[in-house]
Design a protein around this motif. Structure first.
Motif, mmCIF file in Angstrom:
data_model
loop_
_atom_site.group_PDB
_atom_site.id
_atom_site.type_symbol
_atom_site.label_atom_id
_atom_site.label_comp_id
_atom_site.label_asym_id
_atom_site.label_seq_id
_atom_site.Cartn_x
_atom_site.Cartn_y
_atom_site.Cartn_z
ATOM 1 N N PRO A 253 64.496 20.547 11.801
ATOM 2 C CA PRO A 253 63.510 19.552 12.245
ATOM 3 C C PRO A 253 64.131 18.173 12.460
ATOM 4 O O PRO A 253 65.091 17.792 11.778
ATOM 5 C CB PRO A 253 62.487 19.539 11.102
ATOM 6 C CG PRO A 253 62.567 20.909 10.516
ATOM 7 C CD PRO A 253 64.023 21.268 10.595
ATOM 8 N N ASP B 254 57.934 22.951 9.190
ATOM 9 C CA ASP B 254 59.230 23.631 9.212
ATOM 10 C C ASP B 254 59.037 25.099 8.863
ATOM 11 O O ASP B 254 58.517 25.447 7.796
ATOM 12 C CB ASP B 254 60.156 22.957 8.199
ATOM 13 C CG ASP B 254 61.600 23.429 8.303
ATOM 14 O OD1 ASP B 254 61.872 24.338 9.109
ATOM 15 O OD2 ASP B 254 62.447 22.901 7.563
ATOM 16 N N CYS C 120 67.842 20.183 6.185
ATOM 17 C CA CYS C 120 68.446 19.557 7.365
ATOM 18 C C CYS C 120 69.939 19.375 7.113
ATOM 19 O O CYS C 120 70.374 18.388 6.513
ATOM 20 C CB CYS C 120 67.794 18.204 7.648
ATOM 21 S SG CYS C 120 66.061 18.306 8.148
ATOM 22 N N ASN D 89 58.723 16.518 13.278
ATOM 23 C CA ASN D 89 58.685 17.690 12.395
ATOM 24 C C ASN D 89 59.449 17.439 11.096
ATOM 25 O O ASN D 89 59.090 17.962 10.033
ATOM 26 C CB ASN D 89 59.253 18.908 13.123
ATOM 27 C CG ASN D 89 58.765 20.210 12.532
ATOM 28 O OD1 ASN D 89 57.736 20.256 11.869
ATOM 29 N ND2 ASN D 89 59.502 21.274 12.773
ATOM 30 N N ASP E 245 62.659 22.789 16.226
ATOM 31 C CA ASP E 245 63.959 22.386 15.691
ATOM 32 C C ASP E 245 64.790 21.803 16.830
ATOM 33 O O ASP E 245 64.873 22.392 17.904
ATOM 34 C CB ASP E 245 64.712 23.575 15.090
ATOM 35 C CG ASP E 245 64.106 24.068 13.790
ATOM 36 O OD1 ASP E 245 63.285 23.339 13.210
ATOM 37 O OD2 ASP E 245 64.447 25.190 13.367
#
Length: 793
Positions: free
Chosen positions: A476, A44, A659, A480, A469
């Motif tokens: 992610p 990330d 996230c 990822n 992304d």
């Protein structure tokens, strides 16, 4: 549009120390590229987190390599090598077709005529085609006969063509199975052509035609580049060595050639038998890559690029939904012009993993002097019986394949509605929109609008990369996102090993049982039956499971056995039924997998819910912002109070994250004893009442469309942290959110989500069975859900 001049893939996901792994690279432009091995720790690039982290791994493959372009030739078809039996003068071709994109003008991805069946190439030979305006046509050398009425899409048509080489008479038949009141009468078209037929000396091909010879080229199994890929179903193709009469064609249409063992009988059927060259029955060998020929010469087709089988044929009656019980009604194969099972690129270099290499997440890093870059991920997995760590991390590669090269952002118009914002595309999204040959995800539809059932790992998977992304989360996702967990384990100093759910599928409990604790990734949504069996057996025998994601154990996936000879786990299959959160669903009668014959769709509707294994299961999804958890009274129970040591009773758990900004977000799970959560499950924290209107209850929880199903109104739209014990000193802790792992790296792992996770992991990784719960801590449980209105004083 970005060029993406440097792409590649590995020939396997998991590799053992001492074994080779090969890499295939497309370098289209630069003369050379550099390759090196790296260990990936965090993928990330978000500056609010620890940032991108990779570690160089010295290896004997490191160095400069000459660049060369490699392309993918997509499109499924079947072929038979040229042989004397195909050296015909007069002939009759016939089959049933169900075209899905009959009109292919220049605006279409692969525009031009579509080939149905024949041995035609470059103006020689014979074949049935569909022209760009959707009309059936017969080609005899460079001559064309066209039917006047266009083919109706997604409808069955009987098509046939005969040619008498002595007289030059050709007849073309197009008969719709269903004739509507105002349809014109579809009379056969007769034409006078030149007598004689020029031998093409090419393979006979179904759903395409040989365009140019490519001898010895691995990318072209037939020895020819195949063009004119057909979209749609084909059922019961047949080839005869003379021009049949209309009566004989009707007899063949009715199945007269099926009685091939009765060749001594006199009459028309015996005459048909004598002229029959091939009669392919696609209802046989459905789990294979062979189109079986019931004719006298056994001219079996080799199927390329994994077309979809177990498809209802022209004679499906709507009574049997399982192809294994009515194979004669499942004699159709659905071909697509964008099917791909293997990029079939040449190998550029091979690395033999040194003995002693740590079990970790690795990649080959590719770079050019011009600034191109790509990563080809793989995992080094300990050999069975050599496990040395107490912690095992199960990498959800089946789910990676389900999302591989998804086109949802560019193919659908509803991305903004789902996300509550304008999606930001990455280079991979735009490149894939222009390059359908890289294959699609199982969330996409083919160019003809039918759902994508298969996904292959033998191709560049451009969204299974560090630094990527997803448009859904602007963060992610899948691969990822799982590196957030890898970073945290590394940061906390844990010794662990990785393996994939592919390994668990093929090796079962043996892959799990040496670990004290198994950790999942952030989104193990797609799972095989053997994998779920192994996890259940593991927890029942005293293993500990940390379910660190959301929306797990949702879709039924199988591996296609026909590819196992090349290497296990190459192709996964998914059939979406009319249930669950689905971007498409299979047509009626097509819910059973061709790979294994088992019913597709959701595990829930096969009576196998995640709740019974992990204690919680899927309830809602939303893609704007995440939120946090607060503790419940259950968190003070002596059975679980140890997990909250160092965490205050009123702390907001995870009001941060990489996230969605919170640990509870994206897709979330809840405790529900009606769906299998063990009655002694403790709901120790919840996000109830904190989600936005973008979060919606999943459809399987209600039967009628209704208001009040969003995160501001419905009590089931929440995430529950849950704990329960299993027999023999085992236990499960469900963290119940895709966004949860994204909170672990926050502040370099110094946060309350990290503390909670560490407390659970430290206890779960201990040798021997877990301590039994104090008798006074066990309370009868009977409610289906935790009361979201309850609060800790």
């Amino acid at each position: 549009m970005p060029a993406m001049r440097l792409t590649g893939y590995a020939d396997k996901f998991s590799v053992h120390p001492g074994e080779p792994i090969s890499f295939h690279v497309n370098c289209d432009g630069p003369k050379t590229y550099k390759a090196e091995i790296v260990e990936l720790v965090n993928g990330d690039t978000n500056l609010r987190g620890p940032g991108f982290i990779e570690r160089h791994v010295p290896s004997d493959i490191e160095g400069e390599y000459p660049g060369r372009p490699q392309v993918i030739h997509s499109g499924s078809y079947g072929w038979v090598a040229d042989c004397p039996q195909l050296d015909l003068q007069s002939f009759t071709l016939q089959c049933w077709i169900w075209p899905t994109a009959p009109k292919t003008h220049e605006r279409y991805w692969k525009h031009g005529p579509q080939a149905i069946i024949g041995q035609w190439s470059g103006g020689r030979g014979y074949g049935l085609f569909i022209d760009v305006d959707g009309h059936l046509e017969l080609r005899v050398d460079d001559q064309v006969v066209t039917a006047p009425m266009p083919l109706r899409d997604r409808a069955w048509h009987f098509v046939a063509a005969s040619f008498d080489a002595a007289t030059g008479k050709a007849v073309l038949h197009h008969e719709p199975q269903v004739v509507y009141a105002l349809d014109p009468v579809a009379e056969p078209v007769e034409a006078q052509l030149r007598p004689g037929l020029t031998r093409a000396a090419v393979p006979l091909v179904i759903a395409g035609y040989p365009a140019e010879a490519m001898p010895g080229d691995r990318q072209h199994p037939s020895g020819f580049r195949i063009a004119g890929n057909y979209n749609g179903k084909i059922d019961g193709p047949r080839l005869c060595s003379r021009a049949l009469s209309r009566l004989e064609i009707e007899m063949m249409k009715a199945g007269a050639d099926r009685g091939l063992t009765e060749r001594t009988h006199a009459g028309p059927s015996n005459a048909l038998t004598r002229c029959l060259v091939a009669s392919w029955d696609f209802g046989q060998g459905i789990d294979t890559l062979t189109g079986h020929d019931r004719g006298p010469y056994r001219l079996d087709l080799a199927l390329v690029n994994c077309p979809t089988r177990a498809m209802t044929g022209h004679n499906w009656r709507g009574e049997n939904f399982d192809w294994k019980h009515a194979k004669d009604e499942y004699g159709a194969i659905h071909f697509h012009d964008d099917d791909v099972d293997d990029a079939r690129w040449e190998v550029d270099f091979t690395w033999t993993v040194p003995e002693g290499t740590r079990s970790r997440s690795y990649a080959v890093k590719l770079t050019t002097a011009e600034g191109d870059e790509d990563y080809l991920p793989f995992w080094v997995v300990a050999k069975l019986g050599t496990t040395s760590a107490k912690i095992g991390v199960m990498i959800p590669t089946i789910s990676y394949l389900a999302y591989a090269n998804e086109h949802m952002a560019t193919n659908g118009a509803g991305a903004e509605l789902i996300m509550y914002r304008v999606p930001i595309m990455q280079d991979q999204n735009m490149f894939l929109a222009e390059h359908r040959e890289y294959g699609s995800s199982q969330y996409d539809v083919h160019t003809d609008g039918s759902g994508v059932s298969f996904s292959s790992r033998l191709r560049p998977i451009l969204n299974m990369r560090p630094k990527y992304d997803t448009f859904v989360a602007q963060a992610p996702w899948q691969y990822n996102a799982d590196l957030h967990l890898i970073y945290w384990l590394d940061r906390m100093g844990y010794e662990y090993e990785v393996f994939t759910d592919e390994d668990v599928t093929y090796e079962g409990l043996a892959r799990l049982q040496r670990y004290n604790v198994v950790l999942t990734g952030s989104h193990p949504e797609h799972n095989s039956g053997p994998q779920i069996d192994a996890l259940h057996d593991y927890t029942q025998q005293g293993g500990r499971l940390m379910y660190l994601g959301g929306d797990g154990w949702y879709w039924v996936q199988t591996y296609h056995p026909a590819y196992d000879a090349q290497g296990r786990g190459i192709i996964t299959e998914l059939r979406r039924c009319e249930s669950g959160i689905r971007p498409w669903y299979a047509d009626p009668g097509e819910y059973y997998h061709q790979s294994t014959g088992e019913l597709g769709g959701m595990w829930r509707f096969r009576g196998r819910m995640l709740h019974a294994v992990a204690g919680a299961g899927m309830a809602a999804q939303g893609f704007d912002v995440g939120t946090y958890y607060t503790r419940t009274p259950d968190s003070t129970n002596p059975r679980i109070a140890w997990a909250f040591e160092g965490i205050g009773p009123d702390e907001k758990l995870g009001n941060f994250g990489l996230c969605g900004g919170g640990a509870a977000g994206l897709e979330v799970d809840i405790v529900d004893t009606m769906l299998g959560s063990p009655p002694h499950t403790l709901t120790v924290a919840t996000s109830a009442g904190r989600h936005t209107e973008a979060y919606l209850l999943v459809g399987e929880y209600y039967g009628t469309s209704q208001p009040g199903i969003d995160g501001t109104q419905h009590p089931r739209v929440r995430s529950d942290l849950a704990y329960h014990e299993t027999p023999n000193g085992g236990a499960c802790f469900a963290f119940s959110s895709i966004a949860y792992c994204g909170a672990l790296p926050w502040n370099n792992g110094d946060n309350n989500i990290s503390k909670l996770t560490k407390n659970v992991l430290d206890r779960f990784m201990q040798d021997g069975p877990l301590p039994p719960p104090p008798p006074e801590s066990i309370k009868p449980r009977g409610r289906a859900d935790y009361d979201p209105n309850a609060a800790i004083p």
